[in-house]
Write a protein that holds these residues in place. Structure first.
Motif, short mmCIF file in Angstrom:
data_model
loop_
_atom_site.label_atom_id
_atom_site.label_comp_id
_atom_site.label_asym_id
_atom_site.label_seq_id
_atom_site.Cartn_x
_atom_site.Cartn_y
_atom_site.Cartn_z
N ASN A 148 0.83 -1.21 0.00
CA ASN A 148 0.00 0.00 0.00
C ASN A 148 0.86 1.25 0.00
O ASN A 148 0.52 2.25 -0.66
CB ASN A 148 -0.96 0.00 1.20
CG ASN A 148 -2.08 -1.00 1.02
OD1 ASN A 148 -2.42 -1.37 -0.09
ND2 ASN A 148 -2.63 -1.45 2.12
N GLN A 149 1.98 1.23 0.71
CA GLN A 149 2.88 2.38 0.70
C GLN A 149 3.49 2.58 -0.68
O GLN A 149 3.66 3.71 -1.14
CB GLN A 149 3.97 2.20 1.76
CG GLN A 149 3.45 2.34 3.18
CD GLN A 149 4.49 1.97 4.23
OE1 GLN A 149 5.47 1.28 3.95
NE2 GLN A 149 4.26 2.45 5.44
N ILE A 150 3.82 1.50 -1.35
CA ILE A 150 4.35 1.59 -2.72
C ILE A 150 3.29 2.20 -3.64
O ILE A 150 3.60 3.09 -4.45
CB ILE A 150 4.80 0.20 -3.23
CG1 ILE A 150 6.03 -0.27 -2.46
CG2 ILE A 150 5.07 0.23 -4.73
CD1 ILE A 150 6.41 -1.72 -2.71
N TYR A 151 2.02 1.73 -3.50
CA TYR A 151 0.95 2.32 -4.30
C TYR A 151 0.85 3.82 -4.06
O TYR A 151 0.71 4.60 -5.00
CB TYR A 151 -0.40 1.68 -3.95
CG TYR A 151 -0.66 0.35 -4.61
CD1 TYR A 151 -0.17 0.04 -5.87
CD2 TYR A 151 -1.44 -0.60 -3.95
CE1 TYR A 151 -0.44 -1.18 -6.45
CE2 TYR A 151 -1.71 -1.83 -4.54
CZ TYR A 151 -1.20 -2.10 -5.79
OH TYR A 151 -1.47 -3.30 -6.37
N LEU A 154 3.70 5.55 -5.78
CA LEU A 154 3.50 5.59 -7.22
C LEU A 154 2.43 6.60 -7.61
O LEU A 154 2.56 7.29 -8.64
CB LEU A 154 3.13 4.20 -7.75
CG LEU A 154 4.24 3.14 -7.70
CD1 LEU A 154 3.70 1.78 -8.11
CD2 LEU A 154 5.42 3.54 -8.57
N ASP A 155 1.38 6.68 -6.80
CA ASP A 155 0.32 7.67 -7.08
C ASP A 155 0.83 9.10 -6.92
O ASP A 155 0.34 10.01 -7.58
CB ASP A 155 -0.88 7.44 -6.16
CG ASP A 155 -1.66 6.20 -6.56
OD1 ASP A 155 -1.52 5.73 -7.71
OD2 ASP A 155 -2.42 5.68 -5.70
N SER A 156 1.81 9.29 -6.03
CA SER A 156 2.31 10.64 -5.79
C SER A 156 3.27 11.11 -6.89
O SER A 156 3.51 12.31 -7.03
CB SER A 156 3.01 10.72 -4.43
OG SER A 156 4.24 10.02 -4.47
N ILE A 157 3.81 10.18 -7.65
CA ILE A 157 4.71 10.56 -8.74
C ILE A 157 3.88 11.19 -9.85
O ILE A 157 2.90 10.61 -10.32
CB ILE A 157 5.48 9.34 -9.29
CG1 ILE A 157 6.40 8.78 -8.22
CG2 ILE A 157 6.26 9.72 -10.54
CD1 ILE A 157 7.10 7.49 -8.63
N LYS A 158 4.29 12.36 -10.24
CA LYS A 158 3.58 13.05 -11.33
C LYS A 158 4.28 12.72 -12.63
O LYS A 158 5.39 13.15 -12.88
CB LYS A 158 3.55 14.55 -11.08
CG LYS A 158 2.75 14.89 -9.86
CD LYS A 158 2.57 16.36 -9.71
CE LYS A 158 1.78 16.51 -8.43
NZ LYS A 158 1.22 17.71 -8.18
N ALA A 159 3.61 11.92 -13.40
CA ALA A 159 4.18 11.53 -14.69
C ALA A 159 4.12 12.70 -15.64
O ALA A 159 3.10 13.36 -15.78
CB ALA A 159 3.41 10.34 -15.25
N LEU A 168 4.06 3.46 -14.98
CA LEU A 168 3.49 3.39 -13.63
C LEU A 168 2.33 2.41 -13.59
O LEU A 168 2.20 1.62 -12.64
CB LEU A 168 3.05 4.78 -13.16
CG LEU A 168 4.16 5.77 -12.81
CD1 LEU A 168 3.59 7.13 -12.48
CD2 LEU A 168 4.98 5.25 -11.64
N LYS A 169 1.48 2.44 -14.62
CA LYS A 169 0.37 1.48 -14.67
C LYS A 169 0.88 0.05 -14.75
O LYS A 169 0.34 -0.85 -14.11
CB LYS A 169 -0.53 1.79 -15.88
CG LYS A 169 -1.42 2.98 -15.68
CD LYS A 169 -2.30 3.20 -16.90
CE LYS A 169 -3.12 4.47 -16.72
NZ LYS A 169 -3.95 4.73 -17.90
N GLU A 170 1.93 -0.17 -15.51
CA GLU A 170 2.51 -1.51 -15.64
C GLU A 170 3.11 -1.97 -14.31
O GLU A 170 2.96 -3.14 -13.93
CB GLU A 170 3.59 -1.51 -16.74
CG GLU A 170 4.11 -2.88 -17.09
CD GLU A 170 3.06 -3.80 -17.70
OE1 GLU A 170 3.18 -5.02 -17.51
OE2 GLU A 170 2.11 -3.31 -18.35
N ILE A 171 3.75 -1.08 -13.58
CA ILE A 171 4.30 -1.42 -12.26
C ILE A 171 3.18 -1.84 -11.31
O ILE A 171 3.27 -2.85 -10.62
CB ILE A 171 5.12 -0.23 -11.68
CG1 ILE A 171 6.41 -0.04 -12.48
CG2 ILE A 171 5.43 -0.47 -10.20
CD1 ILE A 171 7.16 1.24 -12.15
N LYS A 172 2.10 -1.07 -11.29
CA LYS A 172 0.96 -1.41 -10.42
C LYS A 172 0.36 -2.76 -10.81
O LYS A 172 0.02 -3.57 -9.96
CB LYS A 172 -0.11 -0.32 -10.50
CG LYS A 172 0.26 0.95 -9.76
CD LYS A 172 -0.87 1.96 -9.85
CE LYS A 172 -0.52 3.25 -9.18
NZ LYS A 172 -1.61 4.21 -9.23
#
Length: 185
Positions: A148-151, A154-159, A168-172
């Motif tokens: 959950n922390q990784i999610y 990843l959500d906080s990274i502004k692509a 990012l979608k592929e990592i998730k």
């Protein structure tokens, strides 16, 4: 006295024996929840809704045998501890066959006066296994927190571009696949 709460499903057709077994268990376990059944359909029902830590069963009952109860137990959970308390198992070959069929142990009803002494080492093994499972549950919980922390990270990274958003979608997606593989095992 055992301080970890235990849930025990007892398959016993004689009310007096069930009460005596329950009495001895209450002397050994601080927090005990016990359900008593006297036939296979009720046993299967309780197995599903009660989800016990341990099964204790008589060997001969009017509508089924202890081996029927053992078979139903192993189909439900192959690792669920199972103890026979019986007056039937008199010869060594029959006793060996119950162990080979998957029982964790057996106690003769003629030893009911010493039931606490006979049950104590078997219950200690059950408690040890429960405490080991607790460690695994804690690890799984910590891993889920980490995921959950990784999610969140990843959500906080502004692509900045479409390619980064796709990565990012592929990592998730890969993280979700890892969780599913763990759940399947």
């Amino acid at each position: 006295m055992i301080t970890i709460p235990l849930r025990i499903l007892l398959a016993e057709d004689h009310k007096t024996d069930a009460e005596l077994i329950t009495f001895h268990l209450e002397q050994l376990v601080e927090t005990l929840e016990i359900r008593v059944v006297d036939n296979l359909p009720l046993f299967n029902q309780e197995l599903q809704i009660f989800v016990p830590d341990l099964i204790i069963s008589d060997y001969n009952m009017p509508t089924c045998t202890g081996l029927d109860v053992l078979k139903a137990t192993k189909e439900f959970d192959i690792n669920l501890p199972f103890i026979f308390i019986t007056g039937t198992i008199e010869d060594e070959e029959m006793a060996a066959n119950t162990i080979l069929a998957g029982a964790s142990g057996f106690i003769l009803k003629k030893d009911m006066r010493n039931l606490q002494e006979k049950l104590k080492p078997l219950l200690k093994r059950v408690v040890f296994n429960i405490s080991q499972q607790q460690v695994i549950r804690d690890r799984v919980r910590k891993n889920k927190i980490a995921v959950n922390q990784i999610y969140q990270f990843l959500d906080s990274i502004k692509a900045e571009n479409e390619e980064q958003r796709a990565n990012l979608k592929e990592i998730k997606k890969n993280i979700d696949g890892i969780e599913l593989e763990k759940d399947d095992k």
